[in-house]
Design a protein around this motif. Structure first.
Motif, PDB file in Angstrom:
ATOM      1  N   LEU A 221      23.996  19.186  15.620  1.00 14.16           N
ATOM      2  CA  LEU A 221      24.591  18.186  16.510  1.00 14.16           C
ATOM      3  C   LEU A 221      26.115  18.231  16.398  1.00 14.16           C
ATOM      4  O   LEU A 221      26.828  18.203  17.404  1.00 14.16           O
ATOM      5  CB  LEU A 221      24.058  16.795  16.142  1.00 14.16           C
ATOM      6  CG  LEU A 221      24.386  15.647  17.093  1.00 14.16           C
ATOM      7  CD1 LEU A 221      23.839  15.911  18.488  1.00 14.16           C
ATOM      8  CD2 LEU A 221      23.823  14.339  16.543  1.00 14.16           C
TER       9      LEU A 221
ATOM     10  N   ARG B 235      19.250  20.605  28.240  1.00 16.59           N
ATOM     11  CA  ARG B 235      19.773  19.247  28.370  1.00 16.59           C
ATOM     12  C   ARG B 235      19.606  18.769  29.802  1.00 16.59           C
ATOM     13  O   ARG B 235      19.321  19.558  30.706  1.00 16.59           O
ATOM     14  CB  ARG B 235      21.256  19.241  28.036  1.00 16.59           C
ATOM     15  CG  ARG B 235      22.064  20.173  28.947  1.00 16.59           C
ATOM     16  CD  ARG B 235      23.542  20.058  28.757  1.00 16.59           C
ATOM     17  NE  ARG B 235      24.300  20.982  29.558  1.00 16.59           N
ATOM     18  CZ  ARG B 235      24.650  20.794  30.830  1.00 16.59           C
ATOM     19  NH1 ARG B 235      24.275  19.669  31.468  1.00 16.59           N
ATOM     20  NH2 ARG B 235      25.361  21.678  31.492  1.00 16.59           N
TER      21      ARG B 235
ATOM     22  N   ASP C 132      33.289  11.641  20.104  1.00 14.76           N
ATOM     23  CA  ASP C 132      31.926  11.785  19.589  1.00 14.76           C
ATOM     24  C   ASP C 132      31.911  12.379  18.189  1.00 14.76           C
ATOM     25  O   ASP C 132      31.092  11.987  17.336  1.00 14.76           O
ATOM     26  CB  ASP C 132      31.101  12.650  20.536  1.00 14.76           C
ATOM     27  CG  ASP C 132      30.782  11.950  21.853  1.00 14.76           C
ATOM     28  OD1 ASP C 132      30.916  10.713  21.914  1.00 14.76           O
ATOM     29  OD2 ASP C 132      30.405  12.647  22.820  1.00 14.76           O
TER      30      ASP C 132
ATOM     31  N   MET D 183      23.108  15.340  22.274  1.00 11.59           N
ATOM     32  CA  MET D 183      24.528  15.004  22.215  1.00 11.59           C
ATOM     33  C   MET D 183      24.812  13.813  23.122  1.00 11.59           C
ATOM     34  O   MET D 183      24.196  13.660  24.180  1.00 11.59           O
ATOM     35  CB  MET D 183      25.371  16.197  22.642  1.00 11.59           C
ATOM     36  CG  MET D 183      25.442  17.311  21.622  1.00 11.59           C
ATOM     37  SD  MET D 183      26.219  18.810  22.304  1.00 11.59           S
ATOM     38  CE  MET D 183      27.805  18.172  22.863  1.00 11.59           C
TER      39      MET D 183
ATOM     40  N   GLN E 134      34.461  14.758  23.459  1.00 12.27           N
ATOM     41  CA  GLN E 134      33.869  15.354  22.258  1.00 12.27           C
ATOM     42  C   GLN E 134      34.628  14.977  20.995  1.00 12.27           C
ATOM     43  O   GLN E 134      34.043  14.865  19.911  1.00 12.27           O
ATOM     44  CB  GLN E 134      33.803  16.869  22.419  1.00 12.27           C
ATOM     45  CG  GLN E 134      33.020  17.318  23.631  1.00 12.27           C
ATOM     46  CD  GLN E 134      31.726  16.551  23.797  1.00 12.27           C
ATOM     47  OE1 GLN E 134      30.838  16.642  22.934  1.00 12.27           O
ATOM     48  NE2 GLN E 134      31.591  15.774  24.863  1.00 12.27           N
TER      49      GLN E 134
ATOM     50  N   ARG F  79      27.413  21.749  17.812  1.00 16.51           N
ATOM     51  CA  ARG F  79      27.455  21.825  19.270  1.00 16.51           C
ATOM     52  C   ARG F  79      28.526  20.900  19.863  1.00 16.51           C
ATOM     53  O   ARG F  79      29.071  21.176  20.940  1.00 16.51           O
ATOM     54  CB  ARG F  79      26.086  21.496  19.846  1.00 16.51           C
ATOM     55  CG  ARG F  79      25.121  22.674  19.825  1.00 16.51           C
ATOM     56  CD  ARG F  79      25.623  23.847  20.652  1.00 16.51           C
ATOM     57  NE  ARG F  79      24.524  24.645  21.151  1.00 16.51           N
ATOM     58  CZ  ARG F  79      24.494  25.254  22.333  1.00 16.51           C
ATOM     59  NH1 ARG F  79      25.533  25.147  23.137  1.00 16.51           N
ATOM     60  NH2 ARG F  79      23.461  25.955  22.711  1.00 16.51           N
ATOM     61  N   THR F  80      28.845  19.812  19.175  1.00 19.47           N
ATOM     62  CA  THR F  80      29.914  18.935  19.654  1.00 19.47           C
ATOM     63  C   THR F  80      31.261  19.644  19.538  1.00 19.47           C
ATOM     64  O   THR F  80      32.084  19.593  20.460  1.00 19.47           O
ATOM     65  CB  THR F  80      29.912  17.608  18.875  1.00 19.47           C
ATOM     66  OG1 THR F  80      28.629  16.982  18.998  1.00 19.47           O
ATOM     67  CG2 THR F  80      30.965  16.657  19.417  1.00 19.47           C
TER      68      THR F  80
END
Length: 449
Positions: free
Chosen positions: A275, A199, A316, A233, A313, A278-279
């Motif tokens: 996705l 990232r 998100d 992300m 997070q 990992r969040t």
């Protein structure tokens, strides 16, 4: 042997390691800013620049699947395969007395995400990023250390559930994500080497070209979609939430470049799973930072501040999962914020924090390097206290979290989505009001700019 963290002790131990490798003494040793877990120190030796990467304490290496010697070997395999990875020149040994780590040749470019996002040709940089990730995934397992683990998807999800329980098991948004992961677990595919932290922030760039791939401590064998999704992300897009692929461009362009380089077709459903995984993973990772601080393993100020980024997070996650809710729940208006009245009488806790933050701002220009970075972190911490003092935010609810995990309540439960949205907005407004996704979510959920 213990670890001595003073700068002079690090320099002494580093010089012993350099001498063992037939190199001269270090000069200009300076701590680099950033790094959520490991430290980085830059120095010069023999007319060239190098970086020492080390654990801030020996305890940080406990429970990890492999040590810095294996990480260095993984980087070496990637370097040999044409990945823009750094060249490792030596690995620390216990007798050096400065813990665990290795030295690598410094690479050109900046890791600063905002500087990278401001470069002239982000589309070209995105293609190079996709190229390097495809090369990482194409690495021959025979060139890697034997102790690189393969991720078992189900074990990984249950590992997150265990972390959630250890952290109190009281965050409904995280419980919602865990329930979704359990319900949507994909089948195993032939594993490839995953970088594990691919990232912005771990990539170097200069003049719109990729110059380095850093921070390989989370490398493992697994589903290539995990690496691809992690960099996309929202938190790693920084200010460019309009560019889903690492903040550099469209997801379509990223996928096209990766597929062209790798010869592999990607699966949108697997991408979404990773996705969301990992969040949840990073939400729990943020919470754990407070435990590192409480235990004394690492008393750096960043730990407690990063722990409050859990709210990023949580918001998100809700944005990723809310499309599964019935349309009538998605359209339901949010309840109002519970804003406190302006304080009267003596100064409130929030006002005291704000006053201290303002004073720290007056001495900012006297600081440099890592101290200046720490001062900025301190001001962020005080801002959290000040803003949190103005709003009653209820974010811990172990009963609701358990009901979500058990499937007794869901986003189809009348009013629950609206309640979670309000909680996510208010908590993030107190913790990290400049987080770019906050403005997007507020506009989407309330119609406010």
């Amino acid at each position: 042997m213990g670890t001595d963290d003073s700068r002079s002790a690090i320099e002494r131990g580093l010089n012993e390691a350099l001498a063992r490798a037939g190199m001269g003494e270090a000069s200009g040793l300076a701590r680099l800013t950033g790094g959520a877990t490991m430290e980085s120190w830059r120095f010069a030796c023999g007319g060239e620049d190098y970086v020492l990467r080390r654990a801030p304490s020996l305890e940080f290496m406990e429970g990890r699947p492999y040590g810095h010697d294996s990480e260095a070997a993984i980087i070496g395999a990637a370097f040999d395969a044409g990945v823009t990875a750094p060249e490792v020149v030596l690995v620390l040994e216990p007798e050096d007395g400065i813990g665990s780590g290795f030295v690598m040749r410094a690479l050109p470019g900046t890791p600063d995400p905002r500087a990278i996002l401001a470069m002239d040709e982000p589309a070209g940089l995105l293609r190079e990023v996709a190229r390097d990730l495809a090369r990482i995934h194409a690495l021959d397992p025979a060139t890697l250390p034997d102790n690189v683990p393969e991720m078992d998807y189900a074990e990984a999800v249950e590992g997150l559930a265990e972390q959630f329980e250890e952290a109190g098991g009281d965050r409904p948004m995280i419980a919602l994500g865990l329930k979704w992961l359990r319900d949507n677990l994909p089948e195993r595919v032939e594993p490839v080497l995953n970088h594990g932290d691919f990232r912005l922030g771990n990539l170097l760039a200069e003049d719109s070209h990729l110059t380095g791939v850093l921070d390989w401590e989370l490398a493992h064998l697994g589903d290539r979609h995990e690496d691809l999704a992690f960099g996309c992300m929202a938190v790693w897009r920084f200010a460019r939430v309009d560019r889903p692929a690492l903040g550099l461009g469209s997801l379509e362009d990223y996928v096209e470049a990766y597929e062209a380089e790798s010869g592999v077709s990607l699966d949108a459903a697997r991408f979404r799973f990773w996705l969301i995984y990992r969040t949840v993973w990073w939400a729990l990772g943020c919470i754990r930072m407070a435990d590192f601080w409480r235990s004394g393993e690492d008393r750096m100020l960043e730990r407690v501040v990063i722990s409050r980024r859990t709210s990023e997070q949580e918001l998100d996650l809700l944005l990723l999962l809310e499309d599964d809710a019935p349309e009538e729940e998605q359209a339901r208006p949010l309840p109002p914020s519970d804003v406190k009245l302006d304080p009267l009488g003596e100064a409130s806790v929030g006002e005291i924090a704000e006053a201290v933050s303002e004073w720290l701002g007056t001495i900012k220009d006297r600081m440099e390097g890592h101290d200046r970075f720490q001062l900025a972190v301190a001001r962020n911490a005080l801002g959290m206290i000040s803003r949190g003092d103005r709003v009653d935010v209820e974010f811990a609810d172990d009963l609701l979290a358990q009901e979500l995990l058990d499937g007794e309540r869901s986003l189809a439960t009348p009013g629950l989505l609206a309640l979670l949205r309000r909680s996510a907005l208010d908590k993030l407004a107190a913790d990290v009001p400049k987080y770019p996704m906050l403005a997007l979510a507020r506009a989407k959920w309330t119609g406010e700019d």
